[in-house]
Scaffold this motif. Structure first.
Motif, PDB file in Angstrom:
ATOM      1  N   HIS A 153       0.810  -1.218   0.000  1.00 30.64           N
ATOM      2  CA  HIS A 153       0.000   0.000   0.000  1.00 30.64           C
ATOM      3  C   HIS A 153       0.838   1.260   0.000  1.00 30.64           C
ATOM      4  CE1 HIS A 153      -4.068  -1.270  -0.201  1.00 30.64           C
ATOM      5  NE2 HIS A 153      -4.537  -0.154   0.326  1.00 30.64           N
ATOM      6  N   VAL A 154       2.100   1.135   0.378  1.00 32.15           N
ATOM      7  CA  VAL A 154       2.974   2.301   0.299  1.00 32.15           C
ATOM      8  C   VAL A 154       3.130   2.759  -1.148  1.00 32.15           C
ATOM      9  CG1 VAL A 154       5.113   0.966   0.086  1.00 32.15           C
ATOM     10  CG2 VAL A 154       5.180   3.236   1.108  1.00 32.15           C
ATOM     11  N   GLY A 155       2.951   1.839  -2.103  1.00 24.63           N
ATOM     12  CA  GLY A 155       2.987   2.205  -3.522  1.00 24.63           C
ATOM     13  C   GLY A 155       1.867   3.171  -3.876  1.00 24.63           C
ATOM     14  N   VAL A 198       6.837   0.813  -8.386  1.00 26.92           N
ATOM     15  CA  VAL A 198       6.496   2.235  -8.329  1.00 26.92           C
ATOM     16  C   VAL A 198       7.698   3.064  -7.907  1.00 26.92           C
ATOM     17  CG1 VAL A 198       5.103   3.960  -7.125  1.00 26.92           C
ATOM     18  CG2 VAL A 198       4.042   1.847  -7.918  1.00 26.92           C
ATOM     19  N   SER A 199       8.382   2.646  -6.840  1.00 30.90           N
ATOM     20  CA  SER A 199       9.533   3.417  -6.356  1.00 30.90           C
ATOM     21  C   SER A 199      10.656   3.432  -7.374  1.00 30.90           C
ATOM     22  CB  SER A 199      10.031   2.844  -5.026  1.00 30.90           C
ATOM     23  OG  SER A 199      10.450   1.494  -5.179  1.00 30.90           O
ATOM     24  N   ALA A 200      10.896   2.291  -8.049  1.00 30.67           N
ATOM     25  CA  ALA A 200      11.951   2.248  -9.068  1.00 30.67           C
ATOM     26  C   ALA A 200      11.602   3.130 -10.256  1.00 30.67           C
ATOM     27  CB  ALA A 200      12.177   0.808  -9.526  1.00 30.67           C
ATOM     28  N   GLY A 246       2.416  14.389   1.866  1.00 29.92           N
ATOM     29  CA  GLY A 246       3.375  15.217   1.135  1.00 29.92           C
ATOM     30  C   GLY A 246       3.225  16.695   1.485  1.00 29.92           C
ATOM     31  N   MET A 247       1.975  17.162   1.601  1.00 28.13           N
ATOM     32  CA  MET A 247       1.749  18.553   2.011  1.00 28.13           C
ATOM     33  C   MET A 247       2.324  18.811   3.404  1.00 28.13           C
ATOM     34  SD  MET A 247      -2.223  19.151   0.960  1.00 28.13           S
ATOM     35  CE  MET A 247      -2.916  18.503  -0.557  1.00 28.13           C
ATOM     36  N   TYR A 248       2.131  17.859   4.297  1.00 25.89           N
ATOM     37  CA  TYR A 248       2.612  18.032   5.668  1.00 25.89           C
ATOM     38  C   TYR A 248       4.139  18.115   5.711  1.00 25.89           C
ATOM     39  CZ  TYR A 248       3.613  16.888  10.538  1.00 25.89           C
ATOM     40  OH  TYR A 248       4.097  16.898  11.819  1.00 25.89           O
ATOM     41  N   LEU A 249       4.807  17.252   4.935  1.00 24.40           N
ATOM     42  CA  LEU A 249       6.267  17.220   4.934  1.00 24.40           C
ATOM     43  C   LEU A 249       6.877  18.314   4.052  1.00 24.40           C
ATOM     44  CD1 LEU A 249       6.804  13.354   4.626  1.00 24.40           C
ATOM     45  CD2 LEU A 249       6.978  14.745   6.701  1.00 24.40           C
ATOM     46  N   GLY A 275      10.525   9.395   1.676  1.00 22.50           N
ATOM     47  CA  GLY A 275       9.444   9.802   2.561  1.00 22.50           C
ATOM     48  C   GLY A 275       8.345   8.772   2.674  1.00 22.50           C
ATOM     49  N   TYR A 276       8.369   7.742   1.812  1.00 21.83           N
ATOM     50  CA  TYR A 276       7.353   6.684   1.841  1.00 21.83           C
ATOM     51  C   TYR A 276       8.057   5.331   1.954  1.00 21.83           C
ATOM     52  CZ  TYR A 276       4.426  10.433  -0.018  1.00 21.83           C
ATOM     53  OH  TYR A 276       3.758  11.625  -0.208  1.00 21.83           O
TER      54      TYR A 276
END
Length: 348
Positions: free
Chosen positions: A75-77, A138-140, A240-243, A250-251
């Motif tokens: 789900h991090v994807g 996704v990350s790659a 993302g807005m918060y960071l 970040g994920y």
């Protein structure tokens, strides 16, 4: 004497609550949350903000794993897709923040359908590994995206102005997260009590029996992936807005484990459990750090330099502890306490 269980009409079976006490306490809680920025320090307010947008993502995996019984380790994807969809929409495409926020739900939902196709034939560990592979793809892909995705540097973003409301201050952003989390809770509650939600629960309990009853497994499993990915993508955009930056670092994969820990500790298949689990899991590292800080010395230095590893250990211990001693989670414990109070002294 009101039993609390006997129902006379179908509407009473699917109503959100028929208890005046629950309605009253819910109103008090909402008033308290709205007034929180005027009463709490900046640190505590930031902590509550994290709980609120984490809850949105936790509700996303609740739809998939809690309601439908489809285990996801990736789900991090969807979080990354939602965060990058918003960031790219605002910074690269020049879209209004409102439209970019909608895009942070739509794009993960589309990919949720793509990932959901293998779920039609995969179950258990095989599906979990498939979703895990998706998150790494996704990350790659993001890292290989060059200037468009920011590659390893990420994309810097600022808190937007949504519907004419400036979210640059901590108070305004907290209220925005509160509104989004309340909407997510209401959406998930109503989704669960609809015929779609009941079909998903039937699939979770016994997919063969559900198919025999006329439930289209293909349609409803894909719909579960779609709704789950959309909610998770919105949570990724808010994060993302918060960071103020969207990046692959970040994920981390730990967020997927955190999401599973939330629904297991809180209670599988329950929106209330997702709320309890989110508060518990987000609070757990803070409580542990505060406890270690009282001891001081070398141990505190180790905790500070190994925060990521410590979180992993704490989440693992929480999952093992609840599965071993009370698989119902915090929701089950809460129901025992509530029933003991309501029926005292007759319960004994």
């Amino acid at each position: 004497m009101r039993s609390g269980y006997f129902k006379q009409r179908y509407g009473e079976l699917i109503v959100l609550t028929d208890s005046p006490a629950v309605k009253a306490w819910t109103a008090v809680l909402l008033v308290g949350l709205v007034a929180a920025p005027f009463l709490l320090s900046t640190y505590v307010l930031s902590y509550l903000t994290i709980i609120l947008f984490t809850l949105v993502g936790a509700l996303g995996i609740t739809v998939l794993t809690g309601f439908t019984g489809l285990i996801s380790l990736g789900h991090v994807g969807f979080l990354m897709l939602g965060g990058y969809a918003y960031a790219i929409g605002v910074t690269r495409m020049g879209l209004p923040p409102e439209l970019a926020l909608v895009m942070s739900a739509v794009i993960p939902a589309v990919f949720g359908l793509i990932v959901g196709i293998p779920s039609l034939r995969l179950h258990g560990l095989y599906l979990a590994i498939t979703t895990l592979a998706f998150s790494y793809i996704v990350s790659a892909s993001i890292l290989a995206g060059g200037k468009f995705t920011g590659a390893g540097r990420g994309i810097m973003i600022s808190r937007p102005t949504l519907l004419g409301i400036d979210l640059s201050s901590d108070r305004a952003f907290y209220w925005f997260c509160l509104v989004m989390s309340v909407l997510a809770v209401l959406l998930t509650l109503n989704f669960r009590r609809s015929y779609i939600g009941r079909a998903l629960v039937a699939i979770r309990d016994n997919d063969i029996a559900a198919r025999t009853m006329g439930i289209n497994l293909v349609r409803f499993k894909l719909l579960a992936f779609l709704v789950s990915a959309a909610l998770t993508g919105v949570a990724g955009a808010i994060m993302g807005m918060y960071l103020s930056i969207v990046s692959v670092e970040g994920y981390p994969f730990l967020l997927s484990i955190e999401a599973l820990a939330i629904i297991i500790v809180g209670g599988l298949g329950s929106v209330l459990g997702a709320v309890f689990g989110t508060i518990f899991i987000v609070t757990l590292p803070e409580l542990f750090s505060a406890s270690v800080a009282l001891l001081g010395g070398r141990l505190q230095e180790v905790i500070t330099t190994s925060a990521h590893e410590i979180k992993s250990v704490l989440y693992g211990l929480a999952i093992i502890g609840f599965l071993r001693f009370d698989p119902r989670g915090l929701r089950g414990i809460w129901h025992d306490i509530r029933h003991a109070w309501v029926y005292w002294p007759l319960r004994y």
